[in-house]
Scaffold this motif. Sequence first.
Motif, PDB file in Angstrom:
ATOM      1  N   ALA A   1       9.263   0.242  16.615  1.00 53.11           N
ATOM      2  CA  ALA A   1      10.399   0.016  17.080  1.00 53.11           C
ATOM      3  C   ALA A   1      11.394  -0.320  15.776  1.00 53.11           C
ATOM      4  CB  ALA A   1      10.765  -1.510  17.537  1.00 53.11           C
ATOM      5  N   SER A   2      12.968  -0.497  16.397  1.00 58.03           N
ATOM      6  CA  SER A   2      14.168  -0.207  14.953  1.00 58.03           C
ATOM      7  C   SER A   2      13.958  -2.224  15.037  1.00 58.03           C
ATOM      8  CB  SER A   2      15.535  -0.219  15.629  1.00 58.03           C
ATOM      9  OG  SER A   2      16.298  -0.612  16.683  1.00 58.03           O
ATOM     10  N   VAL A   3      14.160  -2.390  13.898  1.00 58.76           N
ATOM     11  CA  VAL A   3      14.553  -4.117  13.527  1.00 58.76           C
ATOM     12  C   VAL A   3      15.063  -4.810  14.107  1.00 58.76           C
ATOM     13  CG1 VAL A   3      15.361  -6.492  11.942  1.00 58.76           C
ATOM     14  CG2 VAL A   3      14.655  -4.023  10.690  1.00 58.76           C
ATOM     15  N   PRO A   4      16.817  -4.218  14.641  1.00 61.49           N
ATOM     16  CA  PRO A   4      17.401  -5.496  15.863  1.00 61.49           C
ATOM     17  C   PRO A   4      16.162  -4.754  17.147  1.00 61.49           C
ATOM     18  CG  PRO A   4      18.840  -3.201  15.502  1.00 61.49           C
ATOM     19  CD  PRO A   4      17.357  -3.560  14.362  1.00 61.49           C
ATOM     20  N   THR A   5      15.837  -4.104  17.805  1.00 59.71           N
ATOM     21  CA  THR A   5      14.888  -4.112  18.821  1.00 59.71           C
ATOM     22  C   THR A   5      13.622  -4.983  19.047  1.00 59.71           C
ATOM     23  OG1 THR A   5      15.753  -1.752  19.326  1.00 59.71           O
ATOM     24  CG2 THR A   5      13.137  -3.158  20.160  1.00 59.71           C
ATOM     25  N   TRP A   6      12.869  -4.944  17.709  1.00 58.05           N
ATOM     26  CA  TRP A   6      11.668  -5.856  17.251  1.00 58.05           C
ATOM     27  C   TRP A   6      12.076  -6.986  17.430  1.00 58.05           C
ATOM     28  CZ3 TRP A   6      11.113  -8.923  12.056  1.00 58.05           C
ATOM     29  CH2 TRP A   6       9.456  -9.099  11.969  1.00 58.05           C
ATOM     30  N   LEU A   7      13.656  -7.508  16.725  1.00 51.80           N
ATOM     31  CA  LEU A   7      14.301  -9.218  16.726  1.00 51.80           C
ATOM     32  C   LEU A   7      14.083  -9.756  18.220  1.00 51.80           C
ATOM     33  CD1 LEU A   7      16.800  -9.984  13.817  1.00 51.80           C
ATOM     34  CD2 LEU A   7      14.614 -10.789  14.769  1.00 51.80           C
ATOM     35  N   ASN A   8      15.209  -8.510  18.589  1.00 49.27           N
ATOM     36  CA  ASN A   8      15.261  -8.791  20.266  1.00 49.27           C
ATOM     37  C   ASN A   8      14.416  -9.213  21.228  1.00 49.27           C
ATOM     38  OD1 ASN A   8      18.080  -9.195  21.663  1.00 49.27           O
ATOM     39  ND2 ASN A   8      17.824  -7.590  23.356  1.00 49.27           N
ATOM     40  N   THR A   9      12.898  -7.678  20.923  1.00 47.06           N
ATOM     41  CA  THR A   9      11.903  -8.413  21.699  1.00 47.06           C
ATOM     42  C   THR A   9      12.267  -9.671  21.575  1.00 47.06           C
ATOM     43  OG1 THR A   9      11.867  -6.276  21.929  1.00 47.06           O
ATOM     44  CG2 THR A   9       9.831  -7.339  22.546  1.00 47.06           C
TER      45      THR A   9
ATOM     46  N   VAL B   1       0.974  -1.616  -0.149  1.00 48.73           N
ATOM     47  CA  VAL B   1      -0.036   0.072   0.398  1.00 48.73           C
ATOM     48  C   VAL B   1       1.338   1.346   0.292  1.00 48.73           C
ATOM     49  CG1 VAL B   1      -1.468   1.461   1.776  1.00 48.73           C
ATOM     50  CG2 VAL B   1      -1.645  -1.085   1.097  1.00 48.73           C
ATOM     51  N   ALA B   2       0.633   2.244  -0.618  1.00 46.70           N
ATOM     52  CA  ALA B   2       1.590   3.202  -0.972  1.00 46.70           C
ATOM     53  C   ALA B   2       1.216   4.442  -0.280  1.00 46.70           C
ATOM     54  CB  ALA B   2       1.330   3.788  -2.481  1.00 46.70           C
ATOM     55  N   THR B   3       1.145   4.850   0.588  1.00 48.69           N
ATOM     56  CA  THR B   3       1.521   5.756   2.036  1.00 48.69           C
ATOM     57  C   THR B   3       1.151   7.260   0.613  1.00 48.69           C
ATOM     58  OG1 THR B   3       4.096   6.601   2.141  1.00 48.69           O
ATOM     59  CG2 THR B   3       2.754   4.919   2.980  1.00 48.69           C
ATOM     60  N   SER B   4       0.842   8.397   1.849  1.00 46.41           N
ATOM     61  CA  SER B   4       0.213   9.413   1.061  1.00 46.41           C
ATOM     62  C   SER B   4       1.199   9.830   0.699  1.00 46.41           C
ATOM     63  CB  SER B   4      -0.789  10.236   1.676  1.00 46.41           C
ATOM     64  OG  SER B   4      -0.323  10.512   2.549  1.00 46.41           O
ATOM     65  N   ALA B   5       2.316  10.373   1.525  1.00 41.53           N
ATOM     66  CA  ALA B   5       3.674  10.969   0.938  1.00 41.53           C
ATOM     67  C   ALA B   5       4.735   9.488   1.218  1.00 41.53           C
ATOM     68  CB  ALA B   5       3.897  11.977   1.988  1.00 41.53           C
ATOM     69  N   PRO B   6       5.438   9.625   0.368  1.00 43.65           N
ATOM     70  CA  PRO B   6       6.857   8.562   0.490  1.00 43.65           C
ATOM     71  C   PRO B   6       7.748   9.024   1.822  1.00 43.65           C
ATOM     72  CG  PRO B   6       6.721  10.398  -1.872  1.00 43.65           C
ATOM     73  CD  PRO B   6       5.428  10.613  -0.784  1.00 43.65           C
ATOM     74  N   VAL B   7       8.066   7.947   2.350  1.00 48.79           N
ATOM     75  CA  VAL B   7       8.344   8.537   3.079  1.00 48.79           C
ATOM     76  C   VAL B   7      10.360   8.422   2.891  1.00 48.79           C
ATOM     77  CG1 VAL B   7       9.391   7.305   6.058  1.00 48.79           C
ATOM     78  CG2 VAL B   7       7.327   6.566   5.163  1.00 48.79           C
ATOM     79  N   ALA B   8      11.043   9.333   3.914  1.00 48.23           N
ATOM     80  CA  ALA B   8      12.777   9.588   3.160  1.00 48.23           C
ATOM     81  C   ALA B   8      13.064   8.183   3.470  1.00 48.23           C
ATOM     82  CB  ALA B   8      12.536  10.084   3.945  1.00 48.23           C
TER      83      ALA B   8
ATOM     84  N   TYR C   1       5.954  -6.070  10.558  1.00 46.21           N
ATOM     85  CA  TYR C   1       7.031  -5.401  10.899  1.00 46.21           C
ATOM     86  C   TYR C   1       6.067  -3.837  11.228  1.00 46.21           C
ATOM     87  CZ  TYR C   1      10.882  -2.875  11.961  1.00 46.21           C
ATOM     88  OH  TYR C   1      12.358  -1.823  12.070  1.00 46.21           O
ATOM     89  N   ASP C   2       6.572  -2.964  12.267  1.00 47.27           N
ATOM     90  CA  ASP C   2       6.701  -1.647  12.523  1.00 47.27           C
ATOM     91  C   ASP C   2       7.881  -0.957  12.498  1.00 47.27           C
ATOM     92  OD1 ASP C   2       3.629   0.481  14.012  1.00 47.27           O
ATOM     93  OD2 ASP C   2       5.390   0.821  12.303  1.00 47.27           O
ATOM     94  N   PRO C   3       8.124  -0.383  11.588  1.00 44.75           N
ATOM     95  CA  PRO C   3       9.217   0.481  11.670  1.00 44.75           C
ATOM     96  C   PRO C   3       8.903   1.527  12.393  1.00 44.75           C
ATOM     97  CG  PRO C   3       8.314   0.840   9.511  1.00 44.75           C
ATOM     98  CD  PRO C   3       7.850  -0.071   9.764  1.00 44.75           C
ATOM     99  N   LEU C   4       8.046   2.168  12.952  1.00 39.03           N
ATOM    100  CA  LEU C   4       7.209   3.173  13.223  1.00 39.03           C
ATOM    101  C   LEU C   4       7.382   2.669  14.301  1.00 39.03           C
ATOM    102  CD1 LEU C   4       4.802   5.109  10.866  1.00 39.03           C
ATOM    103  CD2 LEU C   4       7.159   5.424  11.098  1.00 39.03           C
TER     104      LEU C   4
END
Lengths: 272, 208
Positions: free
Chosen positions: B92-100, A109-116, B87-90
């Motif tokens: 946690a970071s990947v290492p934190t997520w994995l570690n948890t 799903v494309a977000t409305s604004a591209p994330v850096a 996985y939601d990058p907002l």
Amino acid sequence: MTGLACEVVRELLPEVALDVADARDRAQVLAHTEICADCRRELAATVTVVEDLAALAPPAEPPAGFDQRVLAALGPTVDLRPSSSLPLDATPSASVPVAPVPAASPVLVATSAPVASPVPAATPASTRLGGLRRSRPLLALAAALVLLAGVAGWVIGHNGPSRPAPADVAAASLKAGPEVVGRVLLAGGVHPWLAMAVRSDPSWGTTAATAVRCQVETPDGTMVTVGTFALATQGYGYWSAAVPPGTVVVGARLVDPTGDVIAAATFPAVRL
Amino acid sequence: MAVTDHGPAGVVVGLVADPAGPPGERLSDEALLAGFGAGDGELGSAFVRRFQSRIYGTALAVLGDPRAAEDVAQQAFERAWRHASSYDPLRASVPTWLNTITRRLAIDAARVRRPVPVDAGALLASVRAPHDGPEDRALAGETADQLRAALVRLPVEQARAVVLSGIVGLSASQIAESEGIPLGTVKTRIRAALRRLRSDIEADRERP
């Protein structure tokens, strides 16, 4: 919620955040934080500290071969063919199934604004023509595919109750004359996309300021531009873009600002 | 290679593979995770290699037994593979997520295993010292250094308690039993330690 309940929760909260509380305490705390914003914030902040603390565990090398055992254990249910095993000059009719995703099928799903993009900054690649491994465009294209999936404005989500089956991917070589200069992948599904990896050549006369267009060709000869990007004098470019659903694609090409075709790929008619 | 522009229909991504290095090594954690989840062999292998020492180390710290730790580490990667798409990058970071993931699996496994004695003093010393290796430093980042400094500033009994719970995954009652101190004292020490660590890190972040 009464102040007394918050006080009790705050006593239990550290062990809940540490994941060492018993089930009852954990349930009570989580139920409370559902309705108490202050305690919810406190729990979240404590969890963050715990996560950072847990990250201080001393790293340790696992026994030799661990990585192979991990991948082997996943083997039976996932296509783990290395992307470099794809023939560079596969016939256009070759269809490469995307690895089946167990349980849920991700939908892009494309977000409305591209994330850096967190992708490392590009550095100029000083490559000799033909001096790179043949598999490099394919692996790089695989990387572009996963970048499409995970970063730079795309969010992997689930399409609610109806989950489309993983889409097959059609692949074809991108050629400048007789020479293979890259790879194009097309994927269908709810949000069809195209990904392309291309190794540019000085003879094309492109620079970092040159905007090339990527187009897909439909059976009646119509060209649909799906994106533009800058292609420097030398090195690889990988990029991807959405294609309108329902588009039938028989080819893809790169076109320079003057309209000349730089490189092209052909497909059997692929409905995306 | 210039970073690409946006097309009319979507997002474009630019990246150059470094011909001098293995392709997988220059990709971000998120990209490797996505490749791992999608079943790409090379990216999946790079993903496991990038994080295996951290994951195995976490499991070993909790379980104390190499074979049990390897089992849990393998389960952690399997779970990460299964849940890569969520996985939601907002968050946690990947290492934190994995570690948890790993820590929770290890704590659950520890519940059914005979406990292995933990040398709390040695663990504390090890945790306080920076780990060698640029990869680990890169993964851990500035927060890890701040946290280590904050741990050093804690009274040693608080530091022991919070490390035994935070890294070894012992509950307050397990710590009380193994250290021979009252349960209430352990809980007070853990709570005070967490509060102090948190305020120290927040103060460090606000410092110009």
